[in-house]
Design a protein around this motif. Structure first.
Motif, PDB file in Angstrom:
ATOM      1  N   GLY A  93       4.910  13.494   0.916  1.00 22.91           N
ATOM      2  CA  GLY A  93       3.939  13.727   0.077  1.00 22.91           C
ATOM      3  C   GLY A  93       4.074  14.734  -0.870  1.00 22.91           C
ATOM      4  N   ASN A 118       3.885  10.231  -3.623  1.00 23.55           N
ATOM      5  CA  ASN A 118       2.872   9.753  -2.847  1.00 23.55           C
ATOM      6  C   ASN A 118       2.866   8.039  -2.423  1.00 23.55           C
ATOM      7  OD1 ASN A 118       2.569  12.895  -2.456  1.00 23.55           O
ATOM      8  ND2 ASN A 118       0.372  12.842  -2.527  1.00 23.55           N
ATOM      9  N   TYR A 158      -3.734  14.177  -6.683  1.00 25.71           N
ATOM     10  CA  TYR A 158      -4.119  13.999  -5.262  1.00 25.71           C
ATOM     11  C   TYR A 158      -4.793  12.785  -4.118  1.00 25.71           C
ATOM     12  CZ  TYR A 158      -3.394  14.877  -0.032  1.00 25.71           C
ATOM     13  OH  TYR A 158      -2.755  15.158   1.155  1.00 25.71           O
ATOM     14  N   LYS A 162      -4.045   9.478  -3.000  1.00 26.73           N
ATOM     15  CA  LYS A 162      -4.107   8.876  -1.789  1.00 26.73           C
ATOM     16  C   LYS A 162      -5.410   7.307  -1.065  1.00 26.73           C
ATOM     17  CE  LYS A 162      -1.267  12.091   1.156  1.00 26.73           C
ATOM     18  NZ  LYS A 162      -0.340  11.271   1.403  1.00 26.73           N
TER      19      LYS A 162
END
Length: 254
Positions: A93, A118, A158, A162
Motif C-alpha cells: 500500500g 492500493n 487513500y 481502501k
C-alpha cells in the motif's frame, strides 16, 4: 485451510504488517513464503532471514504491484519455483498525506499512484494468481483500513482506495468462488514505521494515548495483532467476502 505446508505470497511483505503476517505464517508451519517488496529490499531480506530461522523456506522478490506485467512475472516465478500457491495476502500500500480540505492537493498523480497500488495492485495480483489459487482451493486476504469505512485517514484518495478495495474483496469472493475465498482486514492505527516515521515517536505516543481512551480495549494495534486477523481469515473455511476490523473497538464510538 490448514496452514501447515502451504505456500504463501505476501505483497509489501518486508516491513510492518506484511512482515508480521509472514512470520505468523511461518510459525503456523507454512512451507514457503514469498516476500514481495517494491522499495524495502534490505528489510525484505531481513524478514526472509527471520522466516528461515523458523524453518520456513523464503525468498524476497521485487515487483511493483501497480505494474500488471511485473505482477504476472511474479506469479509465473512463484509457479515455477514452488508449483502451487495456497495463500495470497495483498498488503502492499501507499499514500500521500493530504489534509481533507486541501482538494487541490489531490492531483491526478496522487490519485493515480494511490489507486494504482492500493486498488489495482490487489486486482492485478488476484488475477495473476487466480489459476494457482483455484487449483489449490486457496484464499486471498486484502489489507484495507478503517479509512475505507469511515471518513478518516491520511487523505481522501487513500480512504477511497481502501473503500474500493473492500468492494473488490466482495466482488472477487463471488468471481473466484467456490474454489477461492476472498476476505479483508481493516486495521485502525497500527504501531508501524508508516505512522511513527512521519510524526516521530513522541507525537505518536501522544496520539495513541488519546486514541486508547476512546477504544473499548484501550490498546494500540501492533503489526502482530493484524497478522492474527489475516491468519484467522486464511484458516476460516466457510468465510468469504467479509472484513475484520482491527482497532480495539475504536470504530464503535464517535
Amino acid at each position: 485451510m490448514d496452514l501447515n505446508g502451504t505456500v504463501a505470497v505476501i505483497t509489501g511483505g518486508g516491513t510492518g504488517i506484511g512482515a508480521a503476517v509472514a512470520e505468523g505464517l511461518a510459525r503456523k508451519g507454512a512451507a514457503a513464503v514469498v516476500v514481495n517488496y517494491s522499495r524495502s529490499g534490505a528489510e525484505a531480506q531481513q524478514t526472509v532471514a527471520r522466516l528461515e530461522s523458523l524453518g520456513c523456506k523464503a525468498e524476497a522478490v521485487a515487483a511493483d504491484v501497480s505494474d500488471d506485467a511485473a505482477v504476472r512475472r511474479l506469479a509465473e516465478r512463484v509457479r515455477a519455483d514452488y508449483g502451487r500457491v495456497d495463500a495470497l495476502v495483498c498488503n502492499a500500500g501507499t499514500t500521500r498525506w493530504v489534509p481533507f480540505p486541501d482538494l487541490e492537493g489531490l492531483t491526478d498523480e496522487v490519485w493515480q499512484r494511490i489507486m494504482g497500488v492500493n486498488l489495482m495492485g490487489a486486482f492485478y495480483c488476484a488475477r495473476a494468481f487466480a489459476p494457482a489459487l483455484r487449483a489449490a482451493r486457496g484464499a486471498i486476504v486484502n489489507v484495507s483500513s478503517v479509512a475505507g469505512l469511515l471518513a478518516t485517514g491520511s487523505s481522501i484518495a487513500y480512504g477511497v482506495s481502501k473503500a474500493a478495495l473492500l468492494q473488490l474483496t466482495r466482488d472477487l469472493a463471488v468471481a473466484l468462488g467456490p474454489e477461492v475465498r476472498v476476505n479483508a482486514v481493516a486495521p485502525g492505527l497500527v504501531a508501524t514505521r508508516w505512522h511513527i516515521d512521519r510524526v516521530g515517536e513522541q507525537v505518536f505516543s501522544e496520539m495513541t494515548a488519546k486514541e486508547q481512551l476512546k477504544a473499548p480495549l484501550r490498546r494500540t494495534a501492533q503489526p502482530e495483532h493484524i497478522a492474527q486477523l489475516v491468519t484467522a481469515l486464511l484458516e476460516a473455511d466457510l468465510v468469504t467476502g467479509e472484513v475484520l476490523v482491527g482497532d480495539g473497538g475504536r470504530h464503535l464510538q464517535y
